[in-house]
Design an enzyme around this catalytic site. Sequence first.
Site, PDB file in Angstrom:
ATOM      1  N   ARG A   1       0.874  -1.188   0.000  1.00 41.17           N
ATOM      2  CA  ARG A   1       0.000   0.000   0.000  1.00 41.17           C
ATOM      3  C   ARG A   1       0.901   1.224   0.000  1.00 41.17           C
ATOM      4  NH1 ARG A   1      -2.640   3.225   3.973  1.00 41.17           N
ATOM      5  NH2 ARG A   1      -4.679   3.941   3.277  1.00 41.17           N
TER       6      ARG A   1
ATOM      7  N   SER B   1     -12.583  -3.424   0.560  1.00 38.70           N
ATOM      8  CA  SER B   1     -12.830  -2.817   1.873  1.00 38.70           C
ATOM      9  C   SER B   1     -14.322  -2.606   2.061  1.00 38.70           C
ATOM     10  CB  SER B   1     -12.158  -1.440   1.968  1.00 38.70           C
ATOM     11  OG  SER B   1     -10.779  -1.571   1.907  1.00 38.70           O
TER      12      SER B   1
ATOM     13  N   LYS C   1      -5.213   6.131   8.827  1.00 35.58           N
ATOM     14  CA  LYS C   1      -5.945   6.505   7.611  1.00 35.58           C
ATOM     15  C   LYS C   1      -6.868   7.657   7.978  1.00 35.58           C
ATOM     16  CE  LYS C   1      -8.425   4.165   3.822  1.00 35.58           C
ATOM     17  NZ  LYS C   1      -9.580   4.977   3.512  1.00 35.58           N
TER      18      LYS C   1
END
Length: 239
Positions: free
Chosen positions: A49, A117, A146
């Site tokens: 990521r 997700s 996040k």
Amino acid sequence: MNQKGFSWKSSLLKEIDFYLVTDSGLSKKGTLSNVKDAVNSGCRIVQYREKDKSTKEMVEEASEIKRICSGRAIFLVNDRIDVALAVDADGVHIGQDDMPVETARKLLGEDKIIGLSVNDREEAILAEKLGADYVGLGPIFDTATKKDAGEGIGSLKIREVKDAIKLPVVAIGGINKDNCESVIQNGADSLVSISAVVCSDDVKRETKYFIDMIRRNKKSIRRSKRTYSLLFSTLCLHF
Ligand code: TZP
Ligand code: MG
């Protein structure tokens, strides 16, 4: 989805416990070092990521991660289907606002893994209908990693999602050593803990901690289920 692809992927995904997601912004020792340490510690799924690097850098790093994971861990790329295709990764992990699952499937083919997700039961049911191979459920707890993750949904929601779908459920968001047992006890098949692992000096030790904790808890859940069903059949025989 063809049957061959389905059984291969579902049996592979059943094996996962601790799930490493990289984060070069938070990492103390760097992404490649983190992947090496985690995989050497027994981690069997890695998601690359990366939000801040050029496509060229990403392709280079992703091909190195693929080499490290080869034959030892599933290797997925977050968001970037082009990067996943470029290095022939095992699949991708996408969010609700990324490439639609159906389009990603057309681009990647049946044999690649697609994780999606989801934030709740309804999104999880839809993910299963659309052909995702697993769901990443979260954020389970509040997290600073996040920025746009929203509020934690709490670990009881994991059970709700598990009861609604057959896909493996990977829990993510704000999970650390203090709260991780509740995540597995509430039914998660696997969990991600980005900051608790990549911010550490000793990624091998942290990875091993999570793997051992997950296996121990899954074993005790299996044992309780066996005891319960034995008790239930004994009661049925007597009444
Ligand atoms: N998706 C939902 S929460 C999150 C992502 C990528 C961040 C998880 O990071 P941490 O450090 O494990 O809370
Ligand atoms: Mg995304």
